[in-house]
Write a protein that holds these residues in place. Structure first.
Motif, PDB file in Angstrom:
ATOM      1  N   TYR A 189      51.718  45.075  29.888  1.00  0.00           N
ATOM      2  CA  TYR A 189      51.034  44.753  28.722  1.00  0.00           C
ATOM      3  C   TYR A 189      49.813  45.783  28.563  1.00  0.00           C
ATOM      4  N   GLN A 190      49.254  45.992  29.711  1.00  0.00           N
ATOM      5  CA  GLN A 190      48.190  46.975  29.674  1.00  0.00           C
ATOM      6  C   GLN A 190      48.577  48.209  29.270  1.00  0.00           C
ATOM      7  N   ASP A 191      49.750  48.692  29.714  1.00  0.00           N
ATOM      8  CA  ASP A 191      50.259  50.105  29.315  1.00  0.00           C
ATOM      9  C   ASP A 191      50.558  50.029  27.631  1.00  0.00           C
ATOM     10  N   LEU A 192      51.051  49.003  27.211  1.00  0.00           N
ATOM     11  CA  LEU A 192      51.589  48.958  25.794  1.00  0.00           C
ATOM     12  C   LEU A 192      50.232  48.649  24.958  1.00  0.00           C
ATOM     13  N   SER A 195      51.127  35.599  26.780  1.00  0.00           N
ATOM     14  CA  SER A 195      49.994  35.550  27.895  1.00  0.00           C
ATOM     15  C   SER A 195      50.059  34.312  28.376  1.00  0.00           C
ATOM     16  N   ALA A 196      49.809  33.231  27.556  1.00  0.00           N
ATOM     17  CA  ALA A 196      49.557  31.679  28.077  1.00  0.00           C
ATOM     18  C   ALA A 196      50.702  31.490  29.112  1.00  0.00           C
ATOM     19  N   ILE A 197      51.880  32.013  28.998  1.00  0.00           N
ATOM     20  CA  ILE A 197      53.072  31.460  29.750  1.00  0.00           C
ATOM     21  C   ILE A 197      52.433  31.873  31.261  1.00  0.00           C
ATOM     22  N   TRP A 198      51.754  33.038  31.491  1.00  0.00           N
ATOM     23  CA  TRP A 198      51.453  33.440  32.978  1.00  0.00           C
ATOM     24  C   TRP A 198      50.105  32.858  33.236  1.00  0.00           C
ATOM     25  N   ARG A 199      49.305  32.271  32.273  1.00  0.00           N
ATOM     26  CA  ARG A 199      48.070  31.660  32.491  1.00  0.00           C
ATOM     27  C   ARG A 199      48.607  30.402  33.346  1.00  0.00           C
ATOM     28  N   ILE A 200      49.777  29.965  33.101  1.00  0.00           N
ATOM     29  CA  ILE A 200      50.127  28.470  33.819  1.00  0.00           C
ATOM     30  C   ILE A 200      51.174  28.863  34.781  1.00  0.00           C
ATOM     31  N   ALA A 201      51.802  29.972  34.992  1.00  0.00           N
ATOM     32  CA  ALA A 201      52.870  30.397  35.941  1.00  0.00           C
ATOM     33  C   ALA A 201      52.351  31.356  37.082  1.00  0.00           C
ATOM     34  N   ASN A 202      51.156  31.658  36.866  1.00  0.00           N
ATOM     35  CA  ASN A 202      50.606  32.674  38.139  1.00  0.00           C
ATOM     36  C   ASN A 202      50.168  31.911  39.265  1.00  0.00           C
ATOM     37  N   ARG A 248      53.477  42.458  37.229  1.00  0.00           N
ATOM     38  CA  ARG A 248      54.283  43.295  36.442  1.00  0.00           C
ATOM     39  C   ARG A 248      53.993  43.197  34.967  1.00  0.00           C
ATOM     40  N   TYR A 249      53.872  41.723  34.549  1.00  0.00           N
ATOM     41  CA  TYR A 249      53.571  41.805  33.096  1.00  0.00           C
ATOM     42  C   TYR A 249      52.102  42.296  32.714  1.00  0.00           C
ATOM     43  N   ILE A 250      51.417  41.997  33.631  1.00  0.00           N
ATOM     44  CA  ILE A 250      49.990  42.594  33.331  1.00  0.00           C
ATOM     45  C   ILE A 250      50.077  44.258  33.132  1.00  0.00           C
ATOM     46  N   ASP A 251      50.676  44.736  34.207  1.00  0.00           N
ATOM     47  CA  ASP A 251      50.791  46.143  33.965  1.00  0.00           C
ATOM     48  C   ASP A 251      51.473  46.625  32.738  1.00  0.00           C
ATOM     49  N   THR A 293      26.890  37.855  29.480  1.00  0.00           N
ATOM     50  CA  THR A 293      26.883  38.215  30.692  1.00  0.00           C
ATOM     51  C   THR A 293      27.663  37.121  31.705  1.00  0.00           C
ATOM     52  N   ILE A 294      27.453  35.861  30.782  1.00  0.00           N
ATOM     53  CA  ILE A 294      28.339  34.555  31.491  1.00  0.00           C
ATOM     54  C   ILE A 294      29.332  33.987  30.459  1.00  0.00           C
ATOM     55  N   ASN A 295      29.517  34.597  29.221  1.00  0.00           N
ATOM     56  CA  ASN A 295      30.475  34.207  28.485  1.00  0.00           C
ATOM     57  C   ASN A 295      31.927  34.747  28.709  1.00  0.00           C
ATOM     58  N   PRO A 296      32.730  33.846  28.966  1.00  0.00           N
ATOM     59  CA  PRO A 296      34.122  34.284  29.309  1.00  0.00           C
ATOM     60  C   PRO A 296      35.036  34.731  27.868  1.00  0.00           C
ATOM     61  N   LEU A 297      34.325  34.464  26.677  1.00  0.00           N
ATOM     62  CA  LEU A 297      34.986  34.811  25.329  1.00  0.00           C
ATOM     63  C   LEU A 297      34.535  36.425  25.025  1.00  0.00           C
ATOM     64  N   CYS A 298      33.658  36.615  25.441  1.00  0.00           N
ATOM     65  CA  CYS A 298      32.988  38.082  24.796  1.00  0.00           C
ATOM     66  C   CYS A 298      33.919  39.210  24.879  1.00  0.00           C
ATOM     67  N   HIS A 299      34.692  39.458  26.100  1.00  0.00           N
ATOM     68  CA  HIS A 299      35.348  40.501  26.455  1.00  0.00           C
ATOM     69  C   HIS A 299      36.931  40.386  26.562  1.00  0.00           C
ATOM     70  N   PRO A 300      37.539  39.939  25.522  1.00  0.00           N
ATOM     71  CA  PRO A 300      39.250  39.699  25.859  1.00  0.00           C
ATOM     72  C   PRO A 300      39.846  40.944  26.321  1.00  0.00           C
ATOM     73  N   THR A 301      40.596  40.998  27.408  1.00  0.00           N
ATOM     74  CA  THR A 301      41.481  41.821  27.512  1.00  0.00           C
ATOM     75  C   THR A 301      42.958  41.594  27.825  1.00  0.00           C
ATOM     76  N   VAL A 302      43.614  42.301  28.182  1.00  0.00           N
ATOM     77  CA  VAL A 302      45.286  41.684  28.627  1.00  0.00           C
ATOM     78  C   VAL A 302      45.096  40.849  29.875  1.00  0.00           C
ATOM     79  N   LYS A 303      44.412  41.410  30.887  1.00  0.00           N
ATOM     80  CA  LYS A 303      44.327  40.458  32.279  1.00  0.00           C
ATOM     81  C   LYS A 303      43.707  39.150  31.996  1.00  0.00           C
ATOM     82  N   ALA A 304      42.570  39.411  30.963  1.00  0.00           N
ATOM     83  CA  ALA A 304      41.621  38.155  30.834  1.00  0.00           C
ATOM     84  C   ALA A 304      42.531  37.070  30.197  1.00  0.00           C
ATOM     85  N   LEU A 305      43.338  37.548  29.283  1.00  0.00           N
ATOM     86  CA  LEU A 305      44.533  36.522  28.637  1.00  0.00           C
ATOM     87  C   LEU A 305      45.497  35.883  29.716  1.00  0.00           C
TER      88      LEU A 305
END
Length: 373
Positions: free
Chosen positions: A281-284, A309-316, A276-279, A73-85
């Motif tokens: 990667y989610q589609d793919l 995904s790490a590129i846009w963790r930094i550049a978002n 754009r890249y979230i959209d 319920t509070i763990n950010p590692l439990c449910h990885p998704t494209v957007k989460a990454l």
């Protein structure tokens, strides 16, 4: 100031070091979690086009919820998704768990049904307006309070999404492109950022930074420098310089608007590219169930996608706001803006170019499993 500058510097340096180490550790744990445990977004798939032994083995991976000591319920590692990454580190690893804790403590999702996610979004615009007003103050202490309010605004921006997902029973971060909540959240974010930029412009207009010309008599300054001096009050003389007199002139309001405009342009481009890249990667990897599930899952678990995904963790755009907030808090607003207003575009070009190359590779791998290719 709230406290002596030397003490503030020590505290900030220590906190920054702790946050950097924490985020690196969490990124490492996230990658290990993705590699060794089941991924929720692939558990419900039934359209497997390549039923291989490797895929069968992948389905026998243990559940992360069964081994972690931090509740999901509070763990950010439990449910990885494209957007989460692709969400920035502060929002994912700090504000995300805090949102879950606040929601559990207050029961917003379950008991406060009159409080909608859109209401939270509108409220954080109100917080941004107050923060923007404080950013115009000459007092550094007031501006620091404004920075804190903008961080609260970003926390509330996370909270509205958390409440929306909880009420829809959605696990993990996702962008529901085209929904009413998607547009309300985006517009409220935009209004908050505009308020922050206006606050900075008004502060710099009323307290213009100065540029210096060391050891040069005013009479010998080039014309393009002289024309910035509107009156004798714009000149400050410092006779303590080793090279003679040092002259400082106020930066013009036109130059201030230009620099902030260029920085704002970077944020707009970063936001457009990030969404754009979230959209894509989610589609793919998540939404297109006609693609082979084994290949999608393999790519999601790959180091290539983790890097992409790490590129846009930094550049978002959220990362831009965090760094700008730190610059304001340290009273280095103009220095930061002036340093990145051009070079930031180069960073975005590199990020976009790298992402386009990686998308072609990822798409080729995922689509090569269709029609027996």
């Amino acid at each position: 100031m709230m406290w002596p500058s030397s003490q503030a510097s020590k505290i900030l340096t220590f906190l920054l070091l702790v946050i950097v180490v924490y985020c690196i550790c969490m990124d490492t744990l996230l990658f290990i979690r993705i590699q060794n445990y089941k991924i929720d977004i692939f558990d419900v798939e039934t359209n497997v086009t390549q039923e291989t032994s490797t895929h069968s083995e992948a389905r026998t991976l243990p559940n992360y919820e069964d081994v972690t000591w931090v509740p999901c319920t509070i763990n950010p590692l439990c449910h990885p998704t494209v957007k989460a990454l692709m969400v920035d580190h502060i929002n994912h690893y700090i504000y995300g768990p805090l949102c879950a804790i606040v929601d559990l403590g207050l029961g917003i999702s379950d008991n406060m049904l009159l409080i909608t996610p859109n209401m939270i979004s509108f409220f954080h615009v109100f917080i941004a307006l107050i923060g923007a007003k404080l950013l115009t103050c000459p007092s550094l202490a007031s501006r620091r309070v404004g920075v804190v309010l903008f961080q609260i605004r970003m926390f509330l921006d996370d909270l509205d999404g958390h409440v929306a997902r909880e009420r829809k029973h959605i696990k993990g971060e996702r962008s529901e492109v085209g929904t009413m909540g998607y547009w309300v959240d985006g517009i409220c974010d935009l209004l908050g950022v505009i308020a922050m930029m206006i606050g900075i412009i008004l502060y710099l207009r009323n307290n213009p930074p100065r540029r210096g010309y060391k050891g040069t008599p005013v009479s010998t300054l080039p014309y393009h420098q002289l024309k910035e001096i509107n009156s004798t009050e714009d000149i400050e003389k410092d006779h303590s310089s080793d090279n003679g007199i040092s002259y400082k002139t106020k930066v013009t309001f036109k130059r201030i608007v230009q620099v902030i405009g260029l920085f704002s342009g970077q944020m707009v481009l970063s936001s457009l590219a990030w969404n754009r890249y979230i959209d894509i990667y989610q589609d793919l990897l998540e939404n297109c169930t006609e693609y082979d599930v084994f290949r999608r899952e393999s790519m999601f678990k790959s180091g290539k996608f983790f890097f992409a995904s790490a590129i846009w963790r930094i550049a978002n755009p959220h990362s831009y706001l965090h760094v700008l907030s730190l610059a304001i808090f340290c009273d280095k607003t103009w220095c930061f803006l002036k340093a990145v207003h051009y070079i930031g575009y180069l960073g975005l070009v590199v990020a976009v170019g790298t992402s386009e190359y990686l998308i072609d590779n990822i798409r080729s791998y995922v689509l090569s499993g269709m029609d027996g290719r």
